[in-house]
Design a protein around this motif. Structure first.
Motif, PDB file in Angstrom:
ATOM      1  N   GLN A 149      -1.589   1.639   6.838  1.00 42.89           N
ATOM      2  CA  GLN A 149      -1.652   0.341   6.050  1.00 42.89           C
ATOM      3  C   GLN A 149      -0.396  -0.403   6.433  1.00 42.89           C
ATOM      4  OE1 GLN A 149      -3.366   0.800   2.280  1.00 42.89           O
ATOM      5  NE2 GLN A 149      -5.683   0.764   3.024  1.00 42.89           N
ATOM      6  N   ALA A 150       0.777   0.287   6.260  1.00 43.82           N
ATOM      7  CA  ALA A 150       2.142  -0.220   6.135  1.00 43.82           C
ATOM      8  C   ALA A 150       2.632  -0.396   7.586  1.00 43.82           C
ATOM      9  CB  ALA A 150       2.937   0.724   5.503  1.00 43.82           C
ATOM     10  N   GLY A 151       1.947  -0.034   8.654  1.00 45.07           N
ATOM     11  CA  GLY A 151       2.198  -0.193  10.261  1.00 45.07           C
ATOM     12  C   GLY A 151       3.011   1.009  10.572  1.00 45.07           C
ATOM     13  N   ILE A 152       3.102   1.942  10.094  1.00 45.21           N
ATOM     14  CA  ILE A 152       3.828   3.155  10.361  1.00 45.21           C
ATOM     15  C   ILE A 152       2.796   3.855  11.510  1.00 45.21           C
ATOM     16  CG2 ILE A 152       4.957   5.369   9.968  1.00 45.21           C
ATOM     17  CD1 ILE A 152       5.530   3.982   7.155  1.00 45.21           C
ATOM     18  N   ASP A 153       3.215   4.211  12.724  1.00 45.40           N
ATOM     19  CA  ASP A 153       2.579   4.967  13.610  1.00 45.40           C
ATOM     20  C   ASP A 153       2.564   6.431  13.396  1.00 45.40           C
ATOM     21  OD1 ASP A 153       1.238   5.523  16.038  1.00 45.40           O
ATOM     22  OD2 ASP A 153       2.349   4.726  17.514  1.00 45.40           O
ATOM     23  N   VAL A 154       1.548   6.884  12.598  1.00 47.31           N
ATOM     24  CA  VAL A 154       1.625   8.206  11.916  1.00 47.31           C
ATOM     25  C   VAL A 154       0.602   9.163  12.720  1.00 47.31           C
ATOM     26  CG1 VAL A 154       0.062   7.425  10.112  1.00 47.31           C
ATOM     27  CG2 VAL A 154       1.290   9.363   9.901  1.00 47.31           C
ATOM     28  N   ALA A 155       1.106  10.473  12.793  1.00 45.57           N
ATOM     29  CA  ALA A 155      -0.019  11.413  13.018  1.00 45.57           C
ATOM     30  C   ALA A 155      -0.198  12.412  11.925  1.00 45.57           C
ATOM     31  CB  ALA A 155       0.292  12.182  14.411  1.00 45.57           C
ATOM     32  N   TYR A 156      -1.323  12.711  11.767  1.00 42.04           N
ATOM     33  CA  TYR A 156      -1.829  13.677  10.719  1.00 42.04           C
ATOM     34  C   TYR A 156      -2.268  14.968  11.330  1.00 42.04           C
ATOM     35  CZ  TYR A 156      -4.378  15.668   6.608  1.00 42.04           C
ATOM     36  OH  TYR A 156      -4.715  16.376   5.531  1.00 42.04           O
ATOM     37  N   ASP A 157      -1.671  15.931  11.025  1.00 41.98           N
ATOM     38  CA  ASP A 157      -1.936  17.274  11.750  1.00 41.98           C
ATOM     39  C   ASP A 157      -2.755  18.030  11.046  1.00 41.98           C
ATOM     40  OD1 ASP A 157      -2.021  19.590  13.316  1.00 41.98           O
ATOM     41  OD2 ASP A 157      -0.126  19.746  13.559  1.00 41.98           O
ATOM     42  N   ASP A 158      -4.314  17.527  10.968  1.00 36.35           N
ATOM     43  CA  ASP A 158      -5.332  18.087  10.269  1.00 36.35           C
ATOM     44  C   ASP A 158      -6.067  19.170  11.012  1.00 36.35           C
ATOM     45  OD1 ASP A 158      -6.200  16.315  12.285  1.00 36.35           O
ATOM     46  OD2 ASP A 158      -7.956  15.600  10.825  1.00 36.35           O
ATOM     47  N   CYS A 177      -2.319  14.168   1.235  1.00 34.53           N
ATOM     48  CA  CYS A 177      -2.223  13.959   2.880  1.00 34.53           C
ATOM     49  C   CYS A 177      -2.924  12.786   3.232  1.00 34.53           C
ATOM     50  CB  CYS A 177      -2.489  15.197   3.466  1.00 34.53           C
ATOM     51  SG  CYS A 177      -1.299  16.394   3.593  1.00 34.53           S
ATOM     52  N   GLU A 178      -4.217  12.710   2.683  1.00 32.63           N
ATOM     53  CA  GLU A 178      -5.008  11.619   3.146  1.00 32.63           C
ATOM     54  C   GLU A 178      -4.615  10.314   2.386  1.00 32.63           C
ATOM     55  OE1 GLU A 178      -7.722  11.431   4.990  1.00 32.63           O
ATOM     56  OE2 GLU A 178      -8.203  13.363   5.338  1.00 32.63           O
ATOM     57  N   LYS A 179      -4.114  10.211   1.256  1.00 33.74           N
ATOM     58  CA  LYS A 179      -3.339   9.147   0.668  1.00 33.74           C
ATOM     59  C   LYS A 179      -2.253   8.632   1.312  1.00 33.74           C
ATOM     60  CE  LYS A 179      -2.059   7.379  -3.950  1.00 33.74           C
ATOM     61  NZ  LYS A 179      -0.608   6.944  -3.542  1.00 33.74           N
ATOM     62  N   LEU A 180      -1.249   9.460   1.698  1.00 34.57           N
ATOM     63  CA  LEU A 180      -0.149   9.200   2.457  1.00 34.57           C
ATOM     64  C   LEU A 180      -0.175   8.751   3.912  1.00 34.57           C
ATOM     65  CD1 LEU A 180       2.860   9.188   2.516  1.00 34.57           C
ATOM     66  CD2 LEU A 180       2.960  11.504   3.165  1.00 34.57           C
ATOM     67  N   TYR A 181      -1.543   9.251   4.465  1.00 38.15           N
ATOM     68  CA  TYR A 181      -1.775   8.976   5.881  1.00 38.15           C
ATOM     69  C   TYR A 181      -2.324   7.353   5.767  1.00 38.15           C
ATOM     70  CZ  TYR A 181      -4.691   8.928  10.037  1.00 38.15           C
ATOM     71  OH  TYR A 181      -5.319   8.694  11.539  1.00 38.15           O
ATOM     72  N   THR A 182      -3.318   7.140   4.828  1.00 36.59           N
ATOM     73  CA  THR A 182      -3.753   5.704   4.777  1.00 36.59           C
ATOM     74  C   THR A 182      -2.720   4.818   4.464  1.00 36.59           C
ATOM     75  OG1 THR A 182      -5.911   6.818   4.047  1.00 36.59           O
ATOM     76  CG2 THR A 182      -5.519   4.449   3.536  1.00 36.59           C
ATOM     77  N   GLU A 183      -1.799   5.112   3.492  1.00 38.08           N
ATOM     78  CA  GLU A 183      -0.699   4.367   3.124  1.00 38.08           C
ATOM     79  C   GLU A 183       0.192   3.668   4.407  1.00 38.08           C
ATOM     80  OE1 GLU A 183       0.992   6.174  -0.123  1.00 38.08           O
ATOM     81  OE2 GLU A 183       0.030   5.041  -1.339  1.00 38.08           O
ATOM     82  N   CYS A 184       0.565   4.899   5.017  1.00 36.98           N
ATOM     83  CA  CYS A 184       1.374   4.942   6.184  1.00 36.98           C
ATOM     84  C   CYS A 184       0.655   3.750   7.305  1.00 36.98           C
ATOM     85  CB  CYS A 184       1.610   5.813   6.800  1.00 36.98           C
ATOM     86  SG  CYS A 184       2.832   7.061   5.904  1.00 36.98           S
TER      87      CYS A 184
END
Length: 567
Positions: A498-507, A489-496
């Protein structure tokens, strides 16, 4: 954004005082919180949506060459007295005094202020045309604030004002603003209509409204089947009938109708189709004399059309019962055009009608087989009513009546304010001329509610991606027990990010059910689930907000980006 640090506050319960869907869902999603009647605090979640709307509005306004300013919310009364609107605005205006007892208002709009600004800074035709806009808080003291942001007292609005040397240039800018508004609504992704409208208290000549279609809309819109004609119900026109009036088929006859006070009562009492009845409404003329208006029994008087007729008092004033009895000898419910000595105006829909049932000007009595010309002098005929579904539009195409939420309005003001506030500029010959003005309003906060009214389901909000608070949410399964899930999850969240995707991580460490429910309630367009099983298979579980089923996609940023681009 990590949701553990986002102060997300949702609830399953629907607040008892929330009457429409947008109000219910904005409260349940924690987007707004009520402070007082018609006053709301925007939460971080609500602000993300609001700022996205503002960004789209600002970009489209800037693209037209309009210049952003910020005017005071508190305005001195002197300007409003100069324009003549200090009293005209009535109780909608919140008035106040400072410590020196000077009068002010909390601005419901800014025509006066921007005219004063231009008066101080612009003096030559070389500085025109110009268009100034702002995105700012307004206040209108609604008598009954309701429906959340739909009828709030305090709201955020984009208002723009343009100044021109002539009407032709004003018309050019008017259409540029009209195009900008359609671009805004197209970018947001809403179903809307542009309709002809009445200018109301703002004044001026030509005006059009922008309505988001929704069942909760307070406005009725008349739209032709071929799409070439659209107008607010208050501005939609009817035309004289083309058919000839039939010859009378019976003698005028008075019948007793005790207890009959409405058209429905009359139809039931005499077993008549409603289309063969006419009702009479008494309004006051500007000479303080009563005027009788006659409409078909199933039609509704349009107050704006009525008060627009020459000689009718403005605003429209209905006659008191004592005045009615003095001039007609009977009370409301028994009135008609026979043996009257007042001005009579009849709607086009009864112009070619024959053998109608009308009030007899005796309490508890009506006439049947009434005909114009034979039983009463031919009246004035005019467009007095609201259109109904099936009526022909001006081009002949049948009309449908839709419901809409007004989110924008464009006006050609002419010289209404520039003349009243004595604004002038020098033309190329050194002569002082009064500029023409345009006014263009867009409800920034209202469109948030309007979008919800059009885009929701049983689970919650279904935001158009352009204004969603987040584009994507990552939901982990059993992250508290699996380091592998946490790391993925952390890896995917960071990649998103960096790619400019407005992402929420439900942690937040919740069970899957509440996380899924919150993601659907607040309307995040895309969702991926990360689990040990998926990691082992090299997949993510994907679900679009409007999808009925989950699907498996490759556990990679590129596969995810492809999904996001599809919707």
């Amino acid at each position: 954004m990590r949701l553990s640090a986002f102060a997300l506050s949702t609830t399953k319960e629907t607040p008892a005082d929330a009457e429409i869907v947008s109000h219910q869902l904005m409260l349940r999603a924690g987007m707004i919180r009520k402070l007082g009647a018609g006053l709301y605090t925007w939460s971080p979640l609500g602000m993300r949506v609001l700022r996205r709307v503002e960004t789209i509005v600002r970009e489209e306004m800037n693209a037209t060459g309009a210049l952003e300013v910020l005017m005071p919310a508190i305005q001195p009364s002197e300007l409003w007295r100069e324009s003549g609107r200090w009293e005209q605005m009535g109780d909608l205006m919140l008035r106040m005094h400072d410590r020196a007892e000077r009068e002010y208002c909390f601005g419901p709009t800014h025509e006066e202020v921007i005219t004063d600004f231009v008066k101080r800074d612009i003096s030559s035709y070389k500085q025109l045309p110009v268009n100034f806009y702002q995105i700012q808080t307004k206040f209108r003291d609604e008598i009954r604030p309701r429906f959340g942001l739909m009828r709030a007292r305090e709201f955020i609005m984009k208002d723009a004002y343009s100044f021109h040397m002539d009407e032709a240039d004003l018309d050019r800018e008017y259409h540029a603003m009209r195009a900008a508004y359609t671009a805004i609504l197209d970018r947001i992704g809403l179903d809307y209509r542009v309709v002809a409208a009445d200018s109301g208290a703002i004044g001026g000549a030509k005006s059009e409204e922008f309505h988001v279609l929704a069942q909760a809309g307070e406005d009725e819109l008349a739209v032709s089947e071929d799409g070439r004609y659209a107008a607010n119900i208050e501005a939609a026109i009817t035309l004289p009938g083309k058919d000839e009036r039939p010859a009378p088929s019976g003698e005028l006859r008075k019948v007793d109708t005790p207890g009959v006070a409405t058209i429905a009562d009359l139809c039931q009492s005499l077993d008549l189709p409603v289309e063969t009845t006419a009702k009479a409404i008494v309004v006051m003329g500007d000479d303080d004399k009563p005027v009788l208006m006659v409409l078909r029994g199933d039609h509704t008087l349009n107050d704006i059309k009525a008060e627009g007729i020459e000689g009718i008092a403005t605003p429209l004033k209905f006659a008191e019962e004592n005045v009615i009895r003095e001039h007609f000898g009977a009370g409301p419910g028994s009135l008609g055009p026979v043996n009257t000595n007042v001005r009579v105006i009849a709607d086009y829909a009864v112009q070619n009608a024959a053998d109608m049932a009308v009030g007899a000007n005796y309490d508890g009595a009506h006439f049947v087989n009434f005909n114009w010309g034979r039983d009463a002098i031919e009246p004035e005929f005019a467009d007095l009513r609201n259109v109904t579904a099936g009526d022909p539009s001006p081009d002949g195409s049948p009309l449908s009546v839709l419901r809409g939420i007004e989110v924008g309005h464009v006006f050609q003001l002419g010289d209404k304010y520039s003349k009243a506030l004595e604004l002038s500029v020098l033309d190329e010959n050194g002569k002082a001329v009064t500029p023409q003005m345009g006014c263009y309003g867009f409800g920034v906060s209202r469109i948030v509610a309007a979008a919800i009214e059009q885009c929701y389901d049983d689970a919650g909000i279904c935001w158009p991606t352009a204004i969603a608070p987040f584009e994507l949410v990552i939901i982990p399964i059993k992250a508290d027990k699996s380091a592998t899930v946490r790391e993925a999850c952390e890896k995917l969240y960071t990649e998103c990010r960096q790619a400019g995707i407005d992402v929420a991580y439900d942690d937040r460490g919740l069970r899957p059910g509440p996380m899924f429910a919150d993601a659907e309630l607040i309307g995040i367009p895309h969702r991926v689930v990360v689990s040990d099983r998926g990691i082992d298979a090299g997949t993510l579980e994907y679900k679009g907000r409007r999808d009925s089923e989950n699907s498996q996609i490759e556990f990679s940023l590129e596969a995810l980006r492809q999904k996001l681009s599809q919707g």
